[in-house]
Design a protein around this motif. Sequence first.
Motif, PDB file in Angstrom:
ATOM      1  N   PHE A 105      -4.126 -36.421 -22.065  1.00  0.00           N
ATOM      2  CA  PHE A 105      -3.323 -35.675 -21.101  1.00  0.00           C
ATOM      3  C   PHE A 105      -1.723 -35.693 -21.657  1.00  0.00           C
ATOM      4  CE2 PHE A 105      -6.982 -37.287 -18.593  1.00  0.00           C
ATOM      5  CZ  PHE A 105      -7.395 -36.264 -18.002  1.00  0.00           C
ATOM      6  N   THR A 106      -0.935 -34.751 -21.341  1.00  0.00           N
ATOM      7  CA  THR A 106       0.501 -34.818 -21.655  1.00  0.00           C
ATOM      8  C   THR A 106       1.254 -34.601 -20.286  1.00  0.00           C
ATOM      9  OG1 THR A 106       0.468 -32.662 -22.329  1.00  0.00           O
ATOM     10  CG2 THR A 106       0.140 -34.157 -23.942  1.00  0.00           C
ATOM     11  N   ASP A 107       2.695 -34.426 -20.394  1.00  0.00           N
ATOM     12  CA  ASP A 107       3.320 -34.614 -19.177  1.00  0.00           C
ATOM     13  C   ASP A 107       3.970 -33.102 -18.701  1.00  0.00           C
ATOM     14  OD1 ASP A 107       5.108 -34.633 -21.087  1.00  0.00           O
ATOM     15  OD2 ASP A 107       5.948 -36.680 -20.438  1.00  0.00           O
ATOM     16  N   ALA A 108       3.722 -31.963 -19.519  1.00  0.00           N
ATOM     17  CA  ALA A 108       4.216 -30.914 -19.300  1.00  0.00           C
ATOM     18  C   ALA A 108       3.695 -30.428 -18.090  1.00  0.00           C
ATOM     19  CB  ALA A 108       4.263 -29.873 -20.558  1.00  0.00           C
ATOM     20  N   PRO A 109       4.201 -29.284 -17.203  1.00  0.00           N
ATOM     21  CA  PRO A 109       3.524 -28.598 -16.028  1.00  0.00           C
ATOM     22  C   PRO A 109       2.283 -28.221 -16.397  1.00  0.00           C
ATOM     23  CG  PRO A 109       5.931 -28.156 -15.973  1.00  0.00           C
ATOM     24  CD  PRO A 109       5.579 -28.918 -17.362  1.00  0.00           C
ATOM     25  N   LYS A 110       1.200 -28.095 -15.839  1.00  0.00           N
ATOM     26  CA  LYS A 110       0.071 -27.494 -15.954  1.00  0.00           C
ATOM     27  C   LYS A 110      -0.666 -26.442 -15.327  1.00  0.00           C
ATOM     28  CE  LYS A 110      -0.631 -30.276 -19.539  1.00  0.00           C
ATOM     29  NZ  LYS A 110       0.613 -31.409 -19.525  1.00  0.00           N
ATOM     30  N   ARG A 111      -1.268 -25.536 -15.771  1.00  0.00           N
ATOM     31  CA  ARG A 111      -1.791 -24.574 -15.043  1.00  0.00           C
ATOM     32  C   ARG A 111      -3.372 -24.967 -14.866  1.00  0.00           C
ATOM     33  NH1 ARG A 111      -1.573 -19.789 -18.299  1.00  0.00           N
ATOM     34  NH2 ARG A 111       0.349 -19.242 -17.382  1.00  0.00           N
ATOM     35  N   ILE A 112      -3.803 -25.014 -13.637  1.00  0.00           N
ATOM     36  CA  ILE A 112      -5.051 -25.666 -13.173  1.00  0.00           C
ATOM     37  C   ILE A 112      -5.802 -24.382 -12.402  1.00  0.00           C
ATOM     38  CG2 ILE A 112      -6.330 -27.394 -11.792  1.00  0.00           C
ATOM     39  CD1 ILE A 112      -3.116 -28.558 -11.810  1.00  0.00           C
ATOM     40  N   LEU A 113      -7.076 -24.096 -12.974  1.00  0.00           N
ATOM     41  CA  LEU A 113      -7.915 -23.377 -12.193  1.00  0.00           C
ATOM     42  C   LEU A 113      -8.837 -24.162 -11.010  1.00  0.00           C
ATOM     43  CD1 LEU A 113      -9.136 -20.493 -11.838  1.00  0.00           C
ATOM     44  CD2 LEU A 113     -10.846 -21.154 -13.497  1.00  0.00           C
ATOM     45  N   CYS A 114      -8.498 -23.808  -9.730  1.00  0.00           N
ATOM     46  CA  CYS A 114      -9.046 -24.588  -8.802  1.00  0.00           C
ATOM     47  C   CYS A 114     -10.028 -23.642  -8.045  1.00  0.00           C
ATOM     48  CB  CYS A 114      -8.118 -24.746  -7.649  1.00  0.00           C
ATOM     49  SG  CYS A 114      -6.426 -25.520  -8.192  1.00  0.00           S
ATOM     50  N   ILE A 115     -11.382 -24.187  -8.239  1.00  0.00           N
ATOM     51  CA  ILE A 115     -12.548 -23.445  -7.791  1.00  0.00           C
ATOM     52  C   ILE A 115     -12.933 -24.112  -6.780  1.00  0.00           C
ATOM     53  CG2 ILE A 115     -14.539 -22.473  -8.403  1.00  0.00           C
ATOM     54  CD1 ILE A 115     -13.973 -22.558 -11.437  1.00  0.00           C
ATOM     55  N   HIS A 116     -12.569 -23.733  -5.493  1.00  0.00           N
ATOM     56  CA  HIS A 116     -12.964 -24.726  -4.168  1.00  0.00           C
ATOM     57  C   HIS A 116     -13.249 -23.214  -2.987  1.00  0.00           C
ATOM     58  CE1 HIS A 116     -11.493 -28.460  -5.212  1.00  0.00           C
ATOM     59  NE2 HIS A 116     -11.023 -28.056  -6.187  1.00  0.00           N
ATOM     60  N   ASP A 117     -13.680 -23.474  -2.063  1.00  0.00           N
ATOM     61  CA  ASP A 117     -13.572 -22.580  -0.784  1.00  0.00           C
ATOM     62  C   ASP A 117     -12.155 -22.593  -0.234  1.00  0.00           C
ATOM     63  OD1 ASP A 117     -14.652 -25.178   0.258  1.00  0.00           O
ATOM     64  OD2 ASP A 117     -13.704 -24.379   2.027  1.00  0.00           O
ATOM     65  N   LEU A 118     -11.843 -21.503   0.241  1.00  0.00           N
ATOM     66  CA  LEU A 118     -10.670 -21.288   1.218  1.00  0.00           C
ATOM     67  C   LEU A 118     -11.034 -21.515   2.680  1.00  0.00           C
ATOM     68  CD1 LEU A 118      -7.459 -20.971   1.495  1.00  0.00           C
ATOM     69  CD2 LEU A 118      -7.779 -18.669   0.997  1.00  0.00           C
ATOM     70  N   SER A 119     -10.764 -22.323   3.309  1.00  0.00           N
ATOM     71  CA  SER A 119     -11.209 -22.812   4.696  1.00  0.00           C
ATOM     72  C   SER A 119      -9.659 -22.923   5.474  1.00  0.00           C
ATOM     73  CB  SER A 119     -11.674 -24.041   4.681  1.00  0.00           C
ATOM     74  OG  SER A 119     -13.117 -24.163   4.358  1.00  0.00           O
ATOM     75  N   GLY A 120      -9.594 -21.807   6.288  1.00  0.00           N
ATOM     76  CA  GLY A 120      -8.329 -21.486   6.793  1.00  0.00           C
ATOM     77  C   GLY A 120      -7.763 -22.832   7.491  1.00  0.00           C
ATOM     78  N   ALA A 121      -8.563 -23.493   8.744  1.00  0.00           N
ATOM     79  CA  ALA A 121      -7.807 -24.306   9.170  1.00  0.00           C
ATOM     80  C   ALA A 121      -9.017 -25.646   9.170  1.00  0.00           C
ATOM     81  CB  ALA A 121      -8.160 -24.050  10.936  1.00  0.00           C
ATOM     82  N   GLY A 122      -8.330 -26.784   9.325  1.00  0.00           N
ATOM     83  CA  GLY A 122      -9.455 -27.934   9.129  1.00  0.00           C
ATOM     84  C   GLY A 122      -8.883 -28.949   7.872  1.00  0.00           C
ATOM     85  N   ARG A 123      -7.853 -28.705   7.144  1.00  0.00           N
ATOM     86  CA  ARG A 123      -7.262 -29.432   5.930  1.00  0.00           C
ATOM     87  C   ARG A 123      -8.477 -29.919   4.953  1.00  0.00           C
ATOM     88  NH1 ARG A 123      -4.335 -31.731  10.328  1.00  0.00           N
ATOM     89  NH2 ARG A 123      -2.051 -31.088  10.307  1.00  0.00           N
ATOM     90  N   SER A 124      -9.041 -28.660   4.287  1.00  0.00           N
ATOM     91  CA  SER A 124      -9.796 -29.053   3.258  1.00  0.00           C
ATOM     92  C   SER A 124      -9.578 -28.177   2.145  1.00  0.00           C
ATOM     93  CB  SER A 124     -11.516 -29.058   3.765  1.00  0.00           C
ATOM     94  OG  SER A 124     -11.699 -27.791   3.873  1.00  0.00           O
ATOM     95  N   SER A 125     -10.466 -28.413   1.032  1.00  0.00           N
ATOM     96  CA  SER A 125     -10.666 -27.483  -0.003  1.00  0.00           C
ATOM     97  C   SER A 125      -9.078 -26.956  -0.531  1.00  0.00           C
ATOM     98  CB  SER A 125     -11.566 -26.618   0.197  1.00  0.00           C
ATOM     99  OG  SER A 125     -11.686 -26.075   1.571  1.00  0.00           O
ATOM    100  N   LEU A 126      -8.949 -25.692  -0.728  1.00  0.00           N
ATOM    101  CA  LEU A 126      -7.945 -25.098  -1.159  1.00  0.00           C
ATOM    102  C   LEU A 126      -6.654 -25.362  -0.375  1.00  0.00           C
ATOM    103  CD1 LEU A 126      -8.981 -21.508  -2.956  1.00  0.00           C
ATOM    104  CD2 LEU A 126      -8.234 -23.671  -4.130  1.00  0.00           C
TER     105      LEU A 126
END
Length: 274
Positions: free
Chosen positions: A2-23
């Motif tokens: 790993f290096t220390d420049a800002p990184k682009r991350i593909l985040c493959i999770h569900d989007l659950s509006g309420a409840g503070r989880s996943s995306l």
Amino acid sequence: MFTDAPKRILCIHDLSGAGRSSLAVVTPVLAVMGHQPVMLPTALLSTHTGGLGDPARLATEDWCSAALDHYQSLELEFDCIYSGYLASEAQVSLVEKAFDLWPRAIKVVDPVMGDGGKLYRGLTPGLCQALRRLCSRADLVVPNLTEACFLLDEPMPSQLTREQAQALAARLGEQYPAAVVTGLPVGRFLMNAGVQKGRSPFTVQRVKIGRSYPGTGDLFGSILVGALLEGQALSAAADLAADFVADAIAATPEEADSRFGVQFEPMLGRLAKR
Ligand code: PXL
């Protein structure tokens, strides 16, 4: 790795509006840490599935597949692909497609399958098999104790010693290039144990608070990923993540409805100013 420049991350999770989880957790955490999360919501849900009734759902697999094609046509590169809760074999296939399209990305798989010794409802044998297969392609897996025991085909212990926690991590390290297992009950502590191939296992521990919340695995995993992508060592990244999660639990009033997760938002600034 790993290096220390800002990184682009593909985040493959569900989007659950309420409840503070996943995306809803992963996105703000990675962004405040200075990275660029690209969201691939595997499904739209009104809430997570942890006790808030039957969420309103919208399937998005076809959209996700088209989005991956679009990103490829744009020649977007990803430094990391980070997957979480996956509810169907079709959703696992999306992650596999991303792994095929961006073979140089660091692949982090949180094998969200269960907790408290039980697999989540809806995990068919086919889906479990697909998740195992996905883990076998990962550079780093981040299971909790229940999931680690499932991946290792071992019974789940109700208590461990520090040596047993390290040995568990070491067994994961024989199967995966790197692993961090969370939520190990060791006396009055909750321990995380990690390993990288060819290195000795490490542990980080916090005094157990005895309250559990949905989404803390996503909070831990996203801070871990964010710190690794800053160039931190796996053990330092696990330490930062364990600290933040423990403090977020402590900061959440005991009387708050635990189904809505930990109140981490006021603490986000801490992840930016380090
Ligand atoms: O935090 C894991 C998670 C993510 N997304 C959904 C979930 C869960 C855990 O139950 O139900 C929809």
